[in-house]
Write an enzyme that holds these catalytic residues in place. Structure first.
Site, PDB file in Angstrom:
ATOM      1  N   ARG A 127      12.317  -7.267   4.100  1.00  0.00           N
ATOM      2  CA  ARG A 127      12.518  -5.824   4.258  1.00  0.00           C
ATOM      3  C   ARG A 127      13.298  -5.551   5.555  1.00  0.00           C
ATOM      4  O   ARG A 127      14.226  -4.753   5.578  1.00  0.00           O
ATOM      5  CB  ARG A 127      11.126  -5.178   4.333  1.00  0.00           C
ATOM      6  CG  ARG A 127      11.057  -3.707   4.119  1.00  0.00           C
ATOM      7  CD  ARG A 127       9.620  -3.274   3.845  1.00  0.00           C
ATOM      8  NE  ARG A 127       8.719  -3.497   4.967  1.00  0.00           N
ATOM      9  CZ  ARG A 127       7.399  -3.403   4.902  1.00  0.00           C
ATOM     10  NH1 ARG A 127       6.807  -3.102   3.765  1.00  0.00           N
ATOM     11  NH2 ARG A 127       6.648  -3.618   5.963  1.00  0.00           N
TER      12      ARG A 127
ATOM     13  N   LYS B 183       0.829  -1.212   0.000  1.00  0.00           N
ATOM     14  CA  LYS B 183       0.000   0.000   0.000  1.00  0.00           C
ATOM     15  C   LYS B 183       0.866   1.266   0.000  1.00  0.00           C
ATOM     16  O   LYS B 183       0.622   2.192  -0.759  1.00  0.00           O
ATOM     17  CB  LYS B 183      -0.926   0.021   1.232  1.00  0.00           C
ATOM     18  CG  LYS B 183      -1.848  -1.184   1.339  1.00  0.00           C
ATOM     19  CD  LYS B 183      -2.790  -1.080   2.536  1.00  0.00           C
ATOM     20  CE  LYS B 183      -2.084  -1.086   3.883  1.00  0.00           C
ATOM     21  NZ  LYS B 183      -1.532  -2.393   4.286  1.00  0.00           N
TER      22      LYS B 183
ATOM     23  N   ARG C 179      -0.404  -8.957  13.389  1.00  0.00           N
ATOM     24  CA  ARG C 179      -0.907  -7.963  12.425  1.00  0.00           C
ATOM     25  C   ARG C 179      -1.828  -8.615  11.408  1.00  0.00           C
ATOM     26  O   ARG C 179      -2.856  -8.053  11.025  1.00  0.00           O
ATOM     27  CB  ARG C 179       0.267  -7.275  11.719  1.00  0.00           C
ATOM     28  CG  ARG C 179       0.937  -6.220  12.598  1.00  0.00           C
ATOM     29  CD  ARG C 179       2.383  -5.983  12.248  1.00  0.00           C
ATOM     30  NE  ARG C 179       2.584  -5.375  10.940  1.00  0.00           N
ATOM     31  CZ  ARG C 179       3.781  -5.322  10.326  1.00  0.00           C
ATOM     32  NH1 ARG C 179       4.846  -5.854  10.896  1.00  0.00           N
ATOM     33  NH2 ARG C 179       3.889  -4.746   9.158  1.00  0.00           N
TER      34      ARG C 179
ATOM     35  N   ARG D  89      -9.246   0.897   9.264  1.00  0.00           N
ATOM     36  CA  ARG D  89      -8.920  -0.486   9.576  1.00  0.00           C
ATOM     37  C   ARG D  89     -10.024  -1.164  10.372  1.00  0.00           C
ATOM     38  O   ARG D  89      -9.888  -2.353  10.689  1.00  0.00           O
ATOM     39  CB  ARG D  89      -7.644  -0.531  10.410  1.00  0.00           C
ATOM     40  CG  ARG D  89      -6.373  -0.820   9.627  1.00  0.00           C
ATOM     41  CD  ARG D  89      -5.222  -0.706  10.624  1.00  0.00           C
ATOM     42  NE  ARG D  89      -4.055  -1.463  10.295  1.00  0.00           N
ATOM     43  CZ  ARG D  89      -3.009  -0.983   9.618  1.00  0.00           C
ATOM     44  NH1 ARG D  89      -3.034   0.223   9.131  1.00  0.00           N
ATOM     45  NH2 ARG D  89      -1.950  -1.729   9.414  1.00  0.00           N
TER      46      ARG D  89
ATOM     47  N   ARG E 278      11.762  -1.857  11.973  1.00  0.00           N
ATOM     48  CA  ARG E 278      10.506  -1.602  12.670  1.00  0.00           C
ATOM     49  C   ARG E 278      10.302  -2.608  13.797  1.00  0.00           C
ATOM     50  O   ARG E 278      10.528  -3.804  13.605  1.00  0.00           O
ATOM     51  CB  ARG E 278       9.339  -1.700  11.674  1.00  0.00           C
ATOM     52  CG  ARG E 278       8.926  -0.363  11.100  1.00  0.00           C
ATOM     53  CD  ARG E 278       7.917  -0.509  10.004  1.00  0.00           C
ATOM     54  NE  ARG E 278       6.661  -1.128  10.422  1.00  0.00           N
ATOM     55  CZ  ARG E 278       5.565  -1.148   9.679  1.00  0.00           C
ATOM     56  NH1 ARG E 278       5.582  -0.592   8.464  1.00  0.00           N
ATOM     57  NH2 ARG E 278       4.468  -1.717  10.112  1.00  0.00           N
TER      58      ARG E 278
HETATM   59  P1  ADP Z   1       1.328  -2.453   8.102  1.00  0.00           P
HETATM   60  O1  ADP Z   1       0.271  -2.192   7.092  1.00  0.00           O
HETATM   61  O2  ADP Z   1       2.600  -2.907   7.492  1.00  0.00           O
HETATM   62  O3  ADP Z   1       0.901  -3.324   9.247  1.00  0.00           O
HETATM   63  P2  ADP Z   1       1.185   0.313   9.095  1.00  0.00           P
HETATM   64  O4  ADP Z   1       2.354   1.204   9.020  1.00  0.00           O
HETATM   65  O5  ADP Z   1      -0.012   0.635   8.267  1.00  0.00           O
HETATM   66  O6  ADP Z   1       1.778  -1.110   8.772  1.00  0.00           O
HETATM   67  O7  ADP Z   1       0.683   0.182  10.607  1.00  0.00           O
HETATM   68  C1  ADP Z   1       1.564  -0.154  11.651  1.00  0.00           C
HETATM   69  C2  ADP Z   1       0.787  -0.284  12.985  1.00  0.00           C
HETATM   70  O8  ADP Z   1       0.226   0.997  13.311  1.00  0.00           O
HETATM   71  C3  ADP Z   1      -0.390  -1.228  12.990  1.00  0.00           C
HETATM   72  O9  ADP Z   1      -0.016  -2.569  13.220  1.00  0.00           O
HETATM   73  C4  ADP Z   1      -1.233  -0.646  14.127  1.00  0.00           C
HETATM   74  O10 ADP Z   1      -0.675  -0.977  15.392  1.00  0.00           O
HETATM   75  C5  ADP Z   1      -1.059   0.839  13.925  1.00  0.00           C
HETATM   76  N1  ADP Z   1      -2.084   1.401  13.019  1.00  0.00           N
HETATM   77  C6  ADP Z   1      -1.867   1.987  11.809  1.00  0.00           C
HETATM   78  N2  ADP Z   1      -3.001   2.418  11.251  1.00  0.00           N
HETATM   79  C7  ADP Z   1      -3.999   2.089  12.134  1.00  0.00           C
HETATM   80  C8  ADP Z   1      -5.401   2.242  12.129  1.00  0.00           C
HETATM   81  N3  ADP Z   1      -6.049   2.819  11.098  1.00  0.00           N
HETATM   82  N4  ADP Z   1      -6.105   1.788  13.192  1.00  0.00           N
HETATM   83  C9  ADP Z   1      -5.485   1.210  14.232  1.00  0.00           C
HETATM   84  N5  ADP Z   1      -4.157   1.014  14.300  1.00  0.00           N
HETATM   85  C10 ADP Z   1      -3.412   1.450  13.267  1.00  0.00           C
END
Ligand code: ADP
Length: 193
Positions: A126, A13, A149, A87, A138
């Site tokens: 990665r 994404k 996740r 989400r 990370r």
């Molecule tokens: P990825 O898609 O690789 O899991 P992101 O960078 O989108 O990584 O998100 C990393 C973390 O940030 C998630 O696992 C969650 O803990 C938090 N997070 C990000 N966006 C949201 C969201 N919209 N709602 C709740 N938690 C979020």
């Protein structure tokens, strides 16, 4: 044009959102990036979310909705790309309301499909590359957190696929191809939207 990129962690994404920033002058709104920035700058909120994120669980709707709300003010340029948001169904409802308040609409929701095995390999790869280059890895790019996740995705986020399908907004793109191929598939969807 406002769009959502929907898909599991590691689907690409962020990569595709960066492309759209270049090609369509859109604004990328990644809640993951915003939360990591809050964590790195040591704000109160950053401290609250750090452990939750490291585990791979979702942070509260209230926090992420607040972050998005702040970003929707001002210049909209070529429109917004919501990356990693919404989400949960509550976040999807909040986004509807926020866009309506601004007189904006959602033009497309693009589901990027990638199988679980590839997702795990991509994320671990990665992390390995970063480690070899001496860069920060990370905190949630380890096997346990990746599994958490993925579970969070299937349990809390995947229901959005049905929701946006029912609204007639969903398009599906195969996320397994080369970056350029996936980008082309997304452009095609947006040209029709
Ligand atoms: P990825 O898609 O690789 O899991 P992101 O960078 O989108 O990584 O998100 C990393 C973390 O940030 C998630 O696992 C969650 O803990 C938090 N997070 C990000 N966006 C949201 C969201 N919209 N709602 C709740 N938690 C979020």
């Amino acid at each position: 044009m406002n769009i959502i990129l929907l898909g599991p962690p590691g689907a690409g994404k962020g990569t595709q959102a960066s492309r759209l920033v270049e090609t369509r002058d859109m604004i990328q709104l990644s809640t993951g990036d915003m939360l990591r920035a809050a964590k790195d700058s040591g704000t109160e909120m950053g401290k609250i979310v750090a452990d939750v994120m490291a585990r791979g669980d979702l942070v509260t709707d209230e926090i992420v909705i607040g972050l998005i709300r702040e970003k929707l003010d001002g210049d909209t340029k070529g429109g917004f790309i919501f990356d990693g948001f919404p989400r949960t169904l509550a976040q999807a409802d909040a986004l509807d309301a926020l866009l309506a308040e601004k007189g904006e609409r959602l033009d497309a929701v693009i589901e990027m499909q990638v199988n679980d095995e590839t997702l795990v390999q991509r994320i671990l790869g990665r992390a390995e590359e970063a480690r070899a280059a001496g860069q920060a890895v990370r905190a949630d790019d380890n096997e346990d957190s990746i599994r958490t996740r993925l579970l969070a995705y299937y349990k809390q986020t995947a229901p959005l696929i049905g929701y946006y399908h029912a609204k007639g907004a969903l398009s599906v793109v195969d996320g397994l191809g080369e970056i350029d191929e996936v980008a082309a598939a997304i452009q095609k969807v947006l040209d029709k939207a």
